[in-house]
Motif scaffolding. Structure first.
Motif, PDB file in Angstrom:
ATOM      1  N   HIS A 205       0.955  -1.385  -0.106  1.00 30.89           N
ATOM      2  CA  HIS A 205      -0.186   0.030   0.011  1.00 30.89           C
ATOM      3  C   HIS A 205       0.887   1.270   0.020  1.00 30.89           C
ATOM      4  CE1 HIS A 205      -3.187  -2.635   1.453  1.00 30.89           C
ATOM      5  NE2 HIS A 205      -2.366  -3.185   2.284  1.00 30.89           N
ATOM      6  N   ILE A 206       0.803   2.302  -1.010  1.00 30.06           N
ATOM      7  CA  ILE A 206       1.406   3.286  -0.980  1.00 30.06           C
ATOM      8  C   ILE A 206       0.623   4.437  -0.457  1.00 30.06           C
ATOM      9  CG2 ILE A 206       2.705   5.013  -2.604  1.00 30.06           C
ATOM     10  CD1 ILE A 206       2.632   1.853  -4.014  1.00 30.06           C
ATOM     11  N   PHE A 207       1.069   5.014   0.432  1.00 30.09           N
ATOM     12  CA  PHE A 207       0.026   6.195   1.002  1.00 30.09           C
ATOM     13  C   PHE A 207       0.626   7.634   0.287  1.00 30.09           C
ATOM     14  CE2 PHE A 207      -2.761   4.255   3.796  1.00 30.09           C
ATOM     15  CZ  PHE A 207      -2.161   2.871   4.190  1.00 30.09           C
ATOM     16  N   GLN A 208      -0.287   8.294  -0.647  1.00 31.20           N
ATOM     17  CA  GLN A 208       0.462   9.519  -1.243  1.00 31.20           C
ATOM     18  C   GLN A 208      -0.372  10.591  -0.776  1.00 31.20           C
ATOM     19  OE1 GLN A 208       0.545   9.899  -5.666  1.00 31.20           O
ATOM     20  NE2 GLN A 208      -1.293  10.771  -5.085  1.00 31.20           N
ATOM     21  N   ARG A 209       0.266  11.777  -0.594  1.00 27.47           N
ATOM     22  CA  ARG A 209      -0.115  12.965  -0.107  1.00 27.47           C
ATOM     23  C   ARG A 209      -0.470  13.978  -1.277  1.00 27.47           C
ATOM     24  NH1 ARG A 209       2.743  17.077   4.063  1.00 27.47           N
ATOM     25  NH2 ARG A 209       4.193  17.265   2.557  1.00 27.47           N
ATOM     26  N   SER A 210       0.763  13.969  -1.941  1.00 27.61           N
ATOM     27  CA  SER A 210       0.308  14.732  -3.304  1.00 27.61           C
ATOM     28  C   SER A 210       1.142  14.194  -4.352  1.00 27.61           C
ATOM     29  CB  SER A 210       0.735  16.253  -3.352  1.00 27.61           C
ATOM     30  OG  SER A 210       1.965  16.315  -2.639  1.00 27.61           O
ATOM     31  N   PRO A 211       0.658  14.054  -5.667  1.00 26.44           N
ATOM     32  CA  PRO A 211       1.237  13.511  -6.732  1.00 26.44           C
ATOM     33  C   PRO A 211       2.219  14.144  -7.110  1.00 26.44           C
ATOM     34  CG  PRO A 211      -0.791  14.267  -7.267  1.00 26.44           C
ATOM     35  CD  PRO A 211      -0.744  14.668  -6.153  1.00 26.44           C
ATOM     36  N   GLN A 212       3.374  13.415  -7.773  1.00 23.95           N
ATOM     37  CA  GLN A 212       4.652  14.190  -7.912  1.00 23.95           C
ATOM     38  C   GLN A 212       4.951  14.074  -9.592  1.00 23.95           C
ATOM     39  OE1 GLN A 212       7.037  15.140  -5.552  1.00 23.95           O
ATOM     40  NE2 GLN A 212       5.527  14.960  -4.242  1.00 23.95           N
ATOM     41  N   ALA A 263       8.549  19.001 -20.409  1.00 23.76           N
ATOM     42  CA  ALA A 263       8.675  18.401 -19.281  1.00 23.76           C
ATOM     43  C   ALA A 263       7.312  17.635 -18.979  1.00 23.76           C
ATOM     44  CB  ALA A 263       9.525  18.783 -18.101  1.00 23.76           C
ATOM     45  N   GLU A 264       6.333  18.556 -18.949  1.00 20.68           N
ATOM     46  CA  GLU A 264       5.336  17.930 -18.401  1.00 20.68           C
ATOM     47  C   GLU A 264       4.355  16.984 -19.513  1.00 20.68           C
ATOM     48  OE1 GLU A 264       2.273  21.095 -17.088  1.00 20.68           O
ATOM     49  OE2 GLU A 264       3.770  21.629 -15.514  1.00 20.68           O
ATOM     50  N   GLU A 265       4.830  17.211 -20.574  1.00 16.24           N
ATOM     51  CA  GLU A 265       4.276  16.157 -21.547  1.00 16.24           C
ATOM     52  C   GLU A 265       4.963  14.964 -21.310  1.00 16.24           C
ATOM     53  OE1 GLU A 265       4.571  16.354 -26.210  1.00 16.24           O
ATOM     54  OE2 GLU A 265       4.071  18.519 -25.443  1.00 16.24           O
ATOM     55  N   ALA A 266       6.345  15.111 -21.221  1.00 15.86           N
ATOM     56  CA  ALA A 266       6.903  13.685 -21.078  1.00 15.86           C
ATOM     57  C   ALA A 266       6.744  13.067 -19.660  1.00 15.86           C
ATOM     58  CB  ALA A 266       8.524  14.034 -20.888  1.00 15.86           C
ATOM     59  N   GLY A 267       6.106  13.751 -18.869  1.00 21.16           N
ATOM     60  CA  GLY A 267       5.731  13.259 -17.485  1.00 21.16           C
ATOM     61  C   GLY A 267       4.576  12.412 -17.825  1.00 21.16           C
ATOM     62  N   LEU A 268       3.523  13.178 -18.675  1.00 23.57           N
ATOM     63  CA  LEU A 268       2.056  12.586 -18.729  1.00 23.57           C
ATOM     64  C   LEU A 268       2.077  11.364 -19.530  1.00 23.57           C
ATOM     65  CD1 LEU A 268      -0.018  15.813 -19.168  1.00 23.57           C
ATOM     66  CD2 LEU A 268       0.155  14.478 -17.260  1.00 23.57           C
ATOM     67  N   PRO A 285      -0.198  14.829 -11.522  1.00 25.02           N
ATOM     68  CA  PRO A 285       0.343  16.054 -10.602  1.00 25.02           C
ATOM     69  C   PRO A 285      -0.753  17.484 -10.941  1.00 25.02           C
ATOM     70  CG  PRO A 285       1.995  15.356 -11.727  1.00 25.02           C
ATOM     71  CD  PRO A 285       0.861  14.599 -12.326  1.00 25.02           C
ATOM     72  N   HIS A 286      -0.977  18.154  -9.681  1.00 23.71           N
ATOM     73  CA  HIS A 286      -1.861  19.258  -9.979  1.00 23.71           C
ATOM     74  C   HIS A 286      -1.035  20.499  -9.813  1.00 23.71           C
ATOM     75  CE1 HIS A 286      -2.755  18.054  -5.955  1.00 23.71           C
ATOM     76  NE2 HIS A 286      -3.251  17.016  -6.321  1.00 23.71           N
ATOM     77  N   THR A 287       0.211  20.238  -9.560  1.00 27.68           N
ATOM     78  CA  THR A 287       1.276  21.466  -9.377  1.00 27.68           C
ATOM     79  C   THR A 287       1.850  21.654 -10.492  1.00 27.68           C
ATOM     80  OG1 THR A 287       2.452  20.215  -8.180  1.00 27.68           O
ATOM     81  CG2 THR A 287       1.035  21.736  -6.996  1.00 27.68           C
ATOM     82  N   PRO A 288       2.578  22.827 -11.016  1.00 26.67           N
ATOM     83  CA  PRO A 288       3.648  22.710 -12.190  1.00 26.67           C
ATOM     84  C   PRO A 288       4.896  21.927 -11.920  1.00 26.67           C
ATOM     85  CG  PRO A 288       3.605  25.032 -11.228  1.00 26.67           C
ATOM     86  CD  PRO A 288       2.369  24.010 -10.317  1.00 26.67           C
ATOM     87  N   PHE A 289       5.120  21.553 -13.001  1.00 23.91           N
ATOM     88  CA  PHE A 289       6.717  20.785 -13.093  1.00 23.91           C
ATOM     89  C   PHE A 289       7.689  21.651 -12.618  1.00 23.91           C
ATOM     90  CE2 PHE A 289      10.587  19.695 -14.997  1.00 23.91           C
ATOM     91  CZ  PHE A 289      10.863  18.583 -14.487  1.00 23.91           C
ATOM     92  N   GLY A 290       8.562  21.107 -11.567  1.00 20.49           N
ATOM     93  CA  GLY A 290       9.599  22.089 -10.998  1.00 20.49           C
ATOM     94  C   GLY A 290       9.053  22.731  -9.866  1.00 20.49           C
ATOM     95  N   CYS A 291       7.935  22.640  -9.292  1.00 24.27           N
ATOM     96  CA  CYS A 291       7.288  23.261  -8.070  1.00 24.27           C
ATOM     97  C   CYS A 291       8.144  22.376  -7.006  1.00 24.27           C
ATOM     98  CB  CYS A 291       5.861  22.754  -8.140  1.00 24.27           C
ATOM     99  SG  CYS A 291       5.104  23.578  -6.788  1.00 24.27           S
ATOM    100  N   GLN A 448       6.447  29.187  -6.873  1.00 18.12           N
ATOM    101  CA  GLN A 448       5.700  30.024  -6.253  1.00 18.12           C
ATOM    102  C   GLN A 448       4.262  29.038  -6.180  1.00 18.12           C
ATOM    103  OE1 GLN A 448       7.300  32.250  -5.040  1.00 18.12           O
ATOM    104  NE2 GLN A 448       8.796  32.170  -6.560  1.00 18.12           N
ATOM    105  N   GLY A 449       4.226  27.889  -6.604  1.00 23.17           N
ATOM    106  CA  GLY A 449       3.120  27.058  -6.753  1.00 23.17           C
ATOM    107  C   GLY A 449       2.521  26.572  -5.664  1.00 23.17           C
ATOM    108  N   GLY A 450       3.000  26.887  -4.470  1.00 24.97           N
ATOM    109  CA  GLY A 450       2.353  26.342  -3.113  1.00 24.97           C
ATOM    110  C   GLY A 450       2.482  24.931  -2.952  1.00 24.97           C
ATOM    111  N   CYS A 451       3.503  24.253  -3.357  1.00 23.76           N
ATOM    112  CA  CYS A 451       3.698  22.698  -3.171  1.00 23.76           C
ATOM    113  C   CYS A 451       4.026  22.465  -1.848  1.00 23.76           C
ATOM    114  CB  CYS A 451       4.855  22.280  -3.818  1.00 23.76           C
ATOM    115  SG  CYS A 451       4.561  22.362  -5.748  1.00 23.76           S
ATOM    116  N   HIS A 452       3.865  21.375  -1.198  1.00 23.34           N
ATOM    117  CA  HIS A 452       4.511  20.766   0.026  1.00 23.34           C
ATOM    118  C   HIS A 452       5.833  20.371   0.058  1.00 23.34           C
ATOM    119  CE1 HIS A 452       0.322  20.756   1.672  1.00 23.34           C
ATOM    120  NE2 HIS A 452      -0.196  19.721   0.745  1.00 23.34           N
ATOM    121  N   GLY A 453       6.565  21.033  -0.784  1.00 23.11           N
ATOM    122  CA  GLY A 453       7.933  20.749  -0.908  1.00 23.11           C
ATOM    123  C   GLY A 453       9.002  21.088   0.293  1.00 23.11           C
ATOM    124  N   TYR A 454      10.121  20.753  -0.055  1.00 25.37           N
ATOM    125  CA  TYR A 454      11.178  21.114   1.328  1.00 25.37           C
ATOM    126  C   TYR A 454      11.754  22.112   1.139  1.00 25.37           C
ATOM    127  CZ  TYR A 454      14.612  18.838  -1.867  1.00 25.37           C
ATOM    128  OH  TYR A 454      15.467  18.656  -3.156  1.00 25.37           O
TER     129      TYR A 454
END
Ligand SMILES: Cc1cc2nc3c(=O)[nH]c(=O)nc-3n(C[C@H](O)[C@H](O)[C@H](O)COP(=O)(O)OP(=O)(O)OC[C@H]3O[C@@H](n4cnc5c(N)ncnc54)[C@H](O)[C@@H]3O)c2cc1C
Length: 499
Positions: A205-212, A263-268, A285-291, A448-454
């Protein structure tokens, strides 16, 4: 008398280097080269390698092409594949110890608990985990950015009766074969380890908070012919390294809209292999690539087509005995929980107790989040240099570390050449530098995309990222800046030797 690696005169400063990762090892090499012999490299781990010793989860690998992930002065040309795996990187770093002559300078299994600047004797007093005091003129912190583990705060997790460990402290003594396993987290370490865990587990089981965003990578192992060419023709490897460098430089400022869209196209396209549309939607993902830190894998998404692998996006409410309960009330019973929840990346030197001039604590100096001039020096903390410090994360970190070490060596030579006891960054220089830096960071739209990043510290400032190219960092660290520092002439009062 000459005994530096380049025949330079021996230098007198005593240097304590904290950390024997890529940064600490590079510092050791350059200290010897510059003629500084009185230094120790302390590491809390029992071996060298830093990140690559601590992160031994299956699938751990470089995500910068490896030909750019070795020192320019000790370039490894025969990586087995374009993105080398952890064992090969660790082996390379371990081999550097003998190659660089660092064995006598290493003190492993030695954690640094605190470092205090002594205003009267103008020295640093470093206290180790077992209470020993080392006195040094200069401290170089190579503690890295990925050392403090981030553990999720989930009610009941600490009482889980099964096996529980963080991905960065992999339990090699624990066999996952046939087990029901939960992985909490879906970022860098999970993307690399999940496909390997799925091979062993009965249920995952993989528990995901936000897709990457997870992009594909060209990682076909090098052929024998290519390896022979790299080994016998140094220029072939250097040329490839140069191409990788150029490719990365064009990318890491996240300022080219076409590159971002590609990059987004390659990710999709990478994601499109997931057969179940519902799972695919949850992984989109619902945040921009690079966020957040860009990830690469060819095997992560296909794992979700396996019948025993489940993606869970409902938040975890609690762990009750062997059961993970999500907010929708569903229960999943597991044997092992692996927290792939990353690191507390924004603490830097404040992870240990550090006091500077006048007994000022670094936490207080950094009340608004860690900050340093070029990521290297902080006002009020004389003769203290940081590697991979605040706002230096981008590109190939080995390259960034080499720039930092070169800068530190120039300051060390300056201390000796000008007979200085210490130098301390002027506060106005730090303020000006950081104001400009924050302005530049604001220009990187995707951050500036408001990601939960580090990337952001507790006050919301981006404290980890370098917003420019690696070349720009090199230019700035090469630029002479003697006026940036307040200097103090004279000798120090404490005279013990470190070695
Ligand atoms: C899983 C993972 C993958 C990565 N992949 C890449 C990549 O592909 N490309 C890239 O450029 N970067 C990558 N990085 C970043 C990586 O951390 C750097 O490239 C590099 O390892 C930094 O070197 P360092 O010496 O500064 O720090 P580290 O490698 O983190 O080494 C720091 C050392 O300091 C020691 N230490 C810390 N605190 C103390 C203390 N109080 N007392 C004594 N010793 C202490 C630690 O034990 C450790 O050995 C990755 C990081 C992680 C976690």
């Amino acid at each position: 008398m000459t005994n530096g690696r380049n025949g330079t005169s021996p230098r007198s400063r005593r240097v304590v280097v904290i950390g024997a990762g890529p940064g600490g090892l590079c510092t050791g090499y350059k200290l010897l080269e510059a003629g500084f012999h009185d230094f120790v490299i302390l590491d809390k781990a029992d071996g060298v390698g830093g990140t690559w010793r601590h992160n031994q989860y299956p699938g751990a690998a470089c995500d910068v092409p490896s030909l750019l992930y070795s020192y320019s002065f000790a370039m490894k040309r025969d990586w087995s594949r374009p993105y080398a795996e952890q064992p090969e990187i660790l082996e390379y770093l371990e081999s550097c110890v003998e190659r660089f002559g660092l064995e006598p300078h290493l003190r492993l299994g030695t954690a640094v608990r605190s470092a205090h600047w002594d205003d009267e004797c103008t020295v640093w007093r470093i206290i180790t985990g077992d209470g020993e005091e080392l006195v040094a003129d200069v401290v170089v912190s190579g503690m890295g950015m990925f050392n403090e583990l981030n553990q999720p705060q989930i009610p009941g997790l600490d009482d889980f009766p099964g096996t529980l460990f963080h991905s960065a402290r992999w339990r090699h003594d624990h066999d996952l074969t046939g087990e029901s396993v939960a992985v909490i987290g879906s970022a860098a370490s999970a993307v690399q380890s999940v496909p390997e865990i799925a091979r062993q587990a009965r249920q995952l089981h993989i528990f995901q908070r936000s897709p990457q965003w997870v992009l594909p990578k060209d990682d076909t192992p090098f052929t024998d012919e290519e390896l022979v060419a790299f080994r016998t023709d140094p220029m072939a490897a250097r040329m490839r390294r140069w191409e990788i460098w150029r490719m990365l430089e064009g990318f890491i400022t996240f300022s080219n809209p076409e590159a971002l869209a590609a990059a987004e196209e390659a990710g999709l396209a990478n994601l499109s292999v997931v057969e179940d549309p519902e799972v695919r939607a949850k992984l989109t993902p619902h945040t921009p690539f690079g966020c957040q830190r860009p990830l690469i894998s060819n095997v992560y998404y296909p794992t979700y087509n396996l019948p025993h692998v489940e993606l869970v996006t409902d938040a975890i409410a609690e762990v009750r005995g062997n059961t993970i309960v999500t907010v929708d009330g569903r229960e999943r019973t597991v044997d092992t929980i692996i927290t792939a929840t990353g690191f507390q990346t924004t603490r830097y030197l404040s992870a240990i107790e550090v006091t500077g001039r006048g007994g000022r604590r670094i936490e207080d100096a950094w009340a608004d989040g860690p900050q340093a001039y070029l990521g290297l020096t902080t006002s009020g903390f004389p003769n203290l240099f940081m590697l991979y410090g605040p706002n230096t994360n981008n590109g190939s970190i080995i390259f960034m570390l080499e720039c930092q070490v070169a800068y530190i060596m120039r300051q060390l030579r300056r201390l000796d050449d000008e007979g200085l006891a210490w130098i301390d960054l002027r506060p106005e220089v730090m303020e000006r530098y950081n104001a400009e830096l924050q302005g530049d960071l604001d220009q990187v739209g995707v951050w500036q995309g408001g990601c939960h990043g580090y990337y952001r510290g507790p006050t919301g400032r981006i404290v980890t990222q370098w917003p420019h190219t690696m070349f720009e960092y090199r230019s700035r660290t090469l630029r002479p800046d003697p006026e940036a520092y307040e200097v103090h002439r004279g000798a120090t009062l404490a005279t013990n030797a470190l070695l």
